[in-house]
Design an enzyme around this catalytic site. Structure first.
Site, mmCIF file in Angstrom:
data_model
loop_
_atom_site.group_PDB
_atom_site.id
_atom_site.type_symbol
_atom_site.label_atom_id
_atom_site.label_comp_id
_atom_site.label_asym_id
_atom_site.label_seq_id
_atom_site.Cartn_x
_atom_site.Cartn_y
_atom_site.Cartn_z
ATOM 1 N N HIS A 123 0.989 -1.042 0.093
ATOM 2 C CA HIS A 123 -0.518 0.092 -0.256
ATOM 3 C C HIS A 123 0.787 1.252 -0.107
ATOM 4 O O HIS A 123 0.142 2.376 -0.269
ATOM 5 C CB HIS A 123 -0.990 0.253 1.337
ATOM 6 C CG HIS A 123 -2.028 -1.510 1.336
ATOM 7 N ND1 HIS A 123 -2.735 -1.330 -0.085
ATOM 8 C CD2 HIS A 123 -1.862 -1.687 2.156
ATOM 9 C CE1 HIS A 123 -3.474 -2.012 0.622
ATOM 10 N NE2 HIS A 123 -2.995 -2.515 1.687
ATOM 11 N N ASP A 160 -2.909 -10.763 -2.094
ATOM 12 C CA ASP A 160 -3.165 -10.373 -1.507
ATOM 13 C C ASP A 160 -5.214 -9.482 -1.598
ATOM 14 O O ASP A 160 -5.337 -9.150 -2.434
ATOM 15 C CB ASP A 160 -2.691 -9.050 -1.157
ATOM 16 C CG ASP A 160 -3.055 -8.478 0.418
ATOM 17 O OD1 ASP A 160 -2.462 -9.356 2.119
ATOM 18 O OD2 ASP A 160 -4.087 -7.587 0.444
ATOM 19 N N HIS A 162 -6.172 -7.370 -0.259
ATOM 20 C CA HIS A 162 -6.391 -5.931 -1.068
ATOM 21 C C HIS A 162 -5.844 -5.375 -2.765
ATOM 22 O O HIS A 162 -4.434 -5.784 -2.105
ATOM 23 C CB HIS A 162 -6.081 -5.008 0.213
ATOM 24 C CG HIS A 162 -6.653 -5.160 1.651
ATOM 25 N ND1 HIS A 162 -5.353 -6.236 2.355
ATOM 26 C CD2 HIS A 162 -7.560 -4.926 2.004
ATOM 27 C CE1 HIS A 162 -7.086 -6.566 3.415
ATOM 28 N NE2 HIS A 162 -8.121 -5.727 3.528
ATOM 29 N N ASP A 243 -4.932 -12.849 3.011
ATOM 30 C CA ASP A 243 -5.862 -12.195 3.918
ATOM 31 C C ASP A 243 -7.085 -12.504 2.858
ATOM 32 O O ASP A 243 -8.697 -11.719 3.088
ATOM 33 C CB ASP A 243 -6.028 -10.932 4.245
ATOM 34 C CG ASP A 243 -4.929 -9.968 3.378
ATOM 35 O OD1 ASP A 243 -4.882 -10.400 2.211
ATOM 36 O OD2 ASP A 243 -5.150 -9.161 3.449
#
Ligand SMILES: [Zn+2]
Length: 304
Positions: A123, A160, A162, A243
């Site tokens: 991120h 991931d 995200h 995740d």
């Protein structure tokens, strides 16, 4: 031989009692690998400033250095992106791990690498720390790989749950790096639409909440894997977040351990096709301790 690169400094980064991004994540992953044969464990060196500077401006590095508290906790950019004493040491071990892993691989000292470090990195943008991330390790790794003569083109595979907004932002104008990400949408950070294609080098595979193994494998089989194959990378880097596992509290994707084995095997096949098998993976997210242990074990079993 598969190399596991880690460092105890990654445990000292303290995010308080309420953050899901905690030291137990790393110990859960390492616990899950116990008993596996064919692994060597190596300590992560700290990344050097010039390695970080290929992605993050020196002013940004200096600003983070000033923000790191001597005691207590400080939030940066977002409430849950927290620094403590020792945060930057942990961050430098993460970026250092992937650079060192790439060097080991290219020197022929290992077959592939999994970096078990925290905090995660995907991120983090050039000058923005967010989403638990400070420096973008996989981006630092990609730039470091390109300093080797053998490496021009780097493919980054991000599974991931995200979207890797930081990795996309860093490379969206650079066709020497292909970024392919599967992620839940809608979900933090909000980017990652299929329409976001950069210089033709960004491929986003958004998945609806509730999607599982079938949707994940379909997206990668029909779009993601063929794109990496046609790109003919010289190395594949994996942003390995766990995740999207059905147990994870932060996402609503329903992957199982066996799906992590599958995507890892697919990536290894692609690495064999054009990259002499060169593959380096680094831990991103994953917030259920049991899922971290079992899914990362499946990932590493495939690497072995
Ligand atoms: Zn994540």
């Amino acid at each position: 031989m598969t190399s596991i690169i880690r460092h105890e400094d990654c445990l000292a980064h303290n995010t308080g009692s309420r953050s899901p991004e905690r030291a137990a994540r790393v110990t859960s992953v390492l616990g899950g690998l116990q008993g596996l044969k064919g692994l060597e464990y190596l300590p992560a060196p700290k990344a050097r400033a010039e390695q970080i500077s290929r992605v993050h401006p020196e002013l940004f590095q200096a600003r983070l250095g000033e923000l790191e508290p001597l005691e207590g906790l400080v939030s940066v950019t977002e409430e849950d992106t927290i620094m403590s004493r020792g945060t930057l040491d942990a961050v430098l071990r993460g970026s250092g791990a992937i650079c060192f892993g790439i060097d080991q691989l290219i020197a022929g000292k290992t077959d592939n690498v999994f970096c078990v470090t925290r905090p995660p990195g995907h991120h983090a943008e050039q000058e923005i720390a967010r989403g638990f991330c400070f420096y973008n390790h996989v981006a630092v790794g990609a730039r470091h790989a390109q300093t080797h003569e053998a490496i021009e083109k780097v493919a980054i595979l991000d599974f991931d749950v995200h979207h890797g907004n930081g990795t996309q932002a860093i490379f969206e104008d650079d066709p020497s790096v292909l970024f392919v990400s599967s992620h839940q949408m809608p979900l933090y950070p909000g980017s990652g639409y299929a329409e976001e294609t950069g210089a033709g080098n960004i491929l986003n595979l958004p998945l609806a909440p509730g999607a599982g193994s079938q949707e994940f494998r379909d997206a990668w089989s029909t779009l993601g894997l063929p794109a990496i194959h046609s790109f003919e990378p010289d190395i594949i880097l994996i942003s390995a977040g766990f995740d999207a596992h059905y147990r994870d509290p932060l996402g609503q994707i329903e992957l199982e351990d066996i799906d992590y084995r599958w995507i890892t095997e697919q990536a290894m096949g692609l690495a064999q096709d054009s990259a002499k098998g060169r593959l380096v993976s680094i831990l991103e997210g994953g917030y259920d301790m049991q899922a971290l242990a079992s899914a990362s074990r499946a990932h590493v079993e495939a690497l072995i």
